[in-house]
Design an enzyme around this catalytic site. Structure first.
Site, PDB file in Angstrom:
ATOM      1  N   ASP A 145     -10.868   1.826  -3.200  1.00  0.00           N
ATOM      2  CA  ASP A 145     -11.463   1.543  -1.896  1.00  0.00           C
ATOM      3  C   ASP A 145     -12.979   1.648  -1.968  1.00  0.00           C
ATOM      4  O   ASP A 145     -13.678   1.280  -1.033  1.00  0.00           O
ATOM      5  CB  ASP A 145     -10.935   2.525  -0.839  1.00  0.00           C
ATOM      6  CG  ASP A 145      -9.572   2.089  -0.329  1.00  0.00           C
ATOM      7  OD1 ASP A 145      -9.197   0.923  -0.548  1.00  0.00           O
ATOM      8  OD2 ASP A 145      -8.873   2.922   0.283  1.00  0.00           O
TER       9      ASP A 145
ATOM     10  N   ASP B 239       0.832  -1.204   0.000  1.00  0.00           N
ATOM     11  CA  ASP B 239       0.000   0.000   0.000  1.00  0.00           C
ATOM     12  C   ASP B 239       0.871   1.260   0.000  1.00  0.00           C
ATOM     13  O   ASP B 239       2.073   1.206   0.283  1.00  0.00           O
ATOM     14  CB  ASP B 239      -0.886  -0.032   1.262  1.00  0.00           C
ATOM     15  CG  ASP B 239      -2.193   0.715   1.108  1.00  0.00           C
ATOM     16  OD1 ASP B 239      -2.307   1.521   0.166  1.00  0.00           O
ATOM     17  OD2 ASP B 239      -3.101   0.517   1.945  1.00  0.00           O
TER      18      ASP B 239
HETATM   19  C1  DGJ Z   1      -5.865   1.798   1.845  1.00  0.00           C
HETATM   20  C2  DGJ Z   1      -6.224   0.570   1.038  1.00  0.00           C
HETATM   21  O1  DGJ Z   1      -6.729   0.945  -0.213  1.00  0.00           O
HETATM   22  C3  DGJ Z   1      -7.223  -0.254   1.834  1.00  0.00           C
HETATM   23  O2  DGJ Z   1      -7.658  -1.350   1.089  1.00  0.00           O
HETATM   24  C4  DGJ Z   1      -6.589  -0.679   3.129  1.00  0.00           C
HETATM   25  O3  DGJ Z   1      -5.537  -1.562   2.871  1.00  0.00           O
HETATM   26  C5  DGJ Z   1      -6.129   0.532   3.906  1.00  0.00           C
HETATM   27  N1  DGJ Z   1      -5.301   1.391   3.112  1.00  0.00           N
HETATM   28  C6  DGJ Z   1      -5.375   0.093   5.140  1.00  0.00           C
HETATM   29  O4  DGJ Z   1      -4.851   1.154   5.825  1.00  0.00           O
END
Ligand code: DGJ
Length: 697
Positions: A516, A453
């Site tokens: 997300d 990430d």
């Molecule tokens: C952002 C990601 O897009 C999410 O899926 C998740 O992993 C969060 N970060 C975790 O902090």
């Protein structure tokens, strides 16, 4: 032979199965673009008529379609390259000094030189005949020996990967726009005399625009001329598209010169990222299929597993007991890979602490990750883990020890975003440290998958003018080294959702987190836009809860599941809250997905027409060698006057016969009928959906 040359005219033609791209060196030594379109077998057709200035304000350099123009002289147009010499001057004059053809590698390298300055540029071309695509990139070098004297440093203030000329005006530009939670929103814009610019300045490629240009002249999905150029780069990019005053359309794509400068000491060089470009007369689907094939060539061919991800279920509240309970349920519904997301490390309890400390939180996992991983394996699943290596929280052991490891200027307080700083990956010691901790994590634990990430943009990079580019190079080096040391480990590219969806990521990572925003209806829009360029095999999509945490929209499970099944399937639901009926339904969808996976992940995607004027979306997947086709159909909301749609399939064998069932009623029709007449469907109400399987008899 995909590369033809005419030495007398210093002309080169790059041939793919259906296209030709041609350029030549003109008498003034300029590298002049001549042709980009349908395949031309008669090389003599490609002409380079003499150009003379349109007026004293429209010089020959200005009106020549150059392949890689440099700022300097009587050029006021977009130039691919701009430099500053040590004496402060910016003007350069490049002339072609040679053309080298490597027939085996299917590459052409054109060498250009500004002799008095010792500046050399190599313009690279690689032909991919079967894919109907070419790759281009450039290497810019400070070569003092060429100047015959001791040269100083050369500052590169702009270096695109390529410039293209599309021989049309009045084209339509396609790309996407958006932001976190709303990535991949498609738009079209008419190209006119004012330049259009698509770019990223945040150090990641793609929440806001995506690094590609698609131009078409009234193309539909299956017919019409389309030109495309896509950049293999996960960082700052700039794409410029403009109709020139002389009747064609100029496209430039490459590194973003915004807040950037690369300093080349004598002997040093800069290699730009690759751009892949193509032409088709087969419409938007045609260009997508070429790019998908290119994407597949970058990806690990292994099937992508069905995963469970803990993020939407447990957030930062992860511990052994909770994850074990989820894992048991995940295994029960057929999940193949259990991924524990954020929250397992350091003193992490919110966004404000822990990043940088990649040791297992002993409060949550008293005996490390071993017991959880062992259980996950016993349940028949692989184990995956979330990491965010490029970042550090101020509240962490790492930051306490190395406050100088972040991007910052020396005077102002560094910026926090999501409570974190960005590590200066361009420092060798930071790279070494990150490799060491991740390598240890993978050595000590049987981990099959990492979700990588990156949750904030880069900012305040201090005096480091090349940080945005060098950071991404360092990221690629780190990920590649890690994968080389741990072959078999798959790594997902995530950047706060879909912040790193690009061909550069596909060349290094194994799949991308699309957004997300897991609302199944929103995802249909994003996924369709994504499919213009990128293959379904790399598109992670989860089935999540209803109502959705972001949209607060309630959508039935079948719709949510089918929407997520259009890419690489995952589940993000809080399985502890799911009742038996829901678990059973999830298991059935996962079983269906596994059965159809080869067609979904490795088949051809067709964005089918909705001829009804109602809120339908239809998508076909075809896997010819398996004799299988799929139709995903969604109805978001019924409107007044709702009528039964007939969906015309594409990509089938017209002479073959296919068996299929709609609402449990079996049918058998020829490919010709299914493509010419179509399949009548009857979806009702709101959020109805269907998945129809067609098997060749
Ligand atoms: C952002 C990601 O897009 C999410 O899926 C998740 O992993 C969060 N970060 C975790 O902090």
């Amino acid at each position: 032979m995909p590369i033809r040359t005419d030495p007398d005219r210093r002309l080169v033609a790059l041939d793919t199965d259906a296209t030709t791209y041609a350029f030549a060196v003109d008498p003034a030594g300029l590298l002049r673009h001549l042709y980009w379109g349908p395949r031309l077998d008669r090389l003599a057709d490609v002409e380079a008529p003499a150009l003379w200035e349109v007026s004293t304000n429209d010089s020959v350099a200005e009106i020549t379609h150059e392949e890689y123009p440099i700022h300097g002289g009587l050029r006021f147009k977009e130039t691919a390259l701009a430099v500053r010499f040590e004496d402060g001057s910016r003007g350069a004059r490049l002339v072609v000094t040679g053309i080298a053809v490597d027939a085996e590698a299917q590459e052409v390298v054109v060498a250009l030189l500004d002799a008095p300055r010792g500046l050399t540029v190599q313009v690279h071309y690689r032909v991919l005949p079967g894919l109907d695509l070419i790759e281009r990139w450039a290497v810019v070098r400070n070569e003092p020996s060429e100047a015959g004297r001791e040269a100083g440093v050369i500052a590169v203030t702009a270096a695109a990967s390529a410039q293209f000329h599309v021989p049309r005006a009045g084209l339509t530009l396609r790309n996407v726009f958006g932001h976190w939670g709303a990535e991949q929103q498609p738009f079209t814009q008419q190209v006119g005399p004012a330049a259009l610019v698509l770019e990223s300045r945040r150090g990641i490629s793609s929440h806001h625009h995506n690094p590609y240009v698609v131009l078409d002249a009234d193309a539909s999905e299956d017919a019409g001329e389309v030109w495309c150029a896509a950049l293999a780069w996960s960082g700052n990019f700039r794409a410029t598209v403009a109709q020139t005053p002389y009747g064609d359309t100029l496209v430039q794509l490459g590194l973003n010169p915004w807040d950037a400068e690369v300093t080349l000491a004598p002997g040093e060089s800069l290699t730009t990222p690759r751009v892949v470009a193509g032409y088709t007369a087969q419409g938007l689907t045609g260009i997508s299929h070429h790019l998908h094939a290119y994407g597949h060539g970058l990806l690990d061919p292994r099937p992508r597993p069905v995963l469970y991800n803990s993020w939407e279920a447990t957030g930062f509240e992860v511990d052994l007991e909770g994850q074990l309970a989820l894992a048991q349920r995940a295994a029960g519904i057929g999940v193949e890979l259990f991924v524990m997301d954020d929250g397992w490390f350091g003193r992490r309890s919110s966004i404000d602490d822990g990043l940088g400390d990649w040791w297992v939180d002993p409060g949550a996992f008293p005996d490390g990750l071993g017991p959880l991983i062992a259980q996950v394996h016993e349940l028949g699943m692989d184990f995956g883990l979330w990491v965010e290596p490029e970042m550090v929280n101020p509240a962490s052991d790492l930051y306490a020890k190395h406050p100088d490891w972040i991007y910052r200027d020396q005077v102002h307080d560094p910026d926090t975003a999501r409570g974190q700083y960005v590590l200066d990956l361009t420092r060798p010691e930071v790279q070494e440290h990150l490799f060491a901790v991740l390598d240890l994590l993978l050595r000590e634990n049987d981990i099959a998958y990492l979700k990588w990430d990156a949750n904030r943009p880069m900012s305040a990079v201090g005096a480091h003018r090349d940080a945005h580019r060098a950071h991404i190079e360092a990221l690629y080096t780190l990920v590649t080294r890690l994968k080389g040391t741990h072959p078999g480990v798959m790594i997902e590219a995530c950047a706060s959702g879909g912040g790193r969806i690009d061909l550069g990521a596909l060349g290094v990572f194994d799949d991308v987190w699309t957004s997300d925003n897991t609302d199944a209806a929103d995802r249909l829009v994003m996924q369709r836009a994504y499919s213009l360029i990128y293959p379904a095999k790399a598109m992670r999509a989860w089935i999540t809860e209803s109502p959705n945490f972001l949209s607060q929209r309630s959508i039935p499970l079948d719709f949510r599941a089918r929407s997520a099944m259009m890419g690489t399937l995952g589940v993000g639901t809080d399985l502890m809250r799911a009742d038996d009926a829901e678990l059973k339904a999830l298991a059935a969808h996962i079983a269906t997905y596994k059965r159809l996976r080869p067609t979904i992940q490795d088949g051809r995607v067709y964005r089918l027409d909705n001829e009804t004027g109602n809120d339908y979306q239809f998508t076909g997947y075809v896997r010819e060698d398996r004799g299988q086709a799929l139709l995903f159909a969604f109805l978001q909301a019924s409107r007044v006057g709702h009528r039964k749609p007939t969906v015309r399939l594409r990509g089938l064998d017209p002479a073959a016969t296919y068996r299929y069932a709609v609402n449990g009623v079996p049918h058998e029709h020829s490919g010709a009928y299914l493509m010419g007449h179509g399949v009548p469907l009857w979806l009702m109400g709101d959020y109805d959906s269907a998945l129809v399987e067609f098997d060749r008899t």
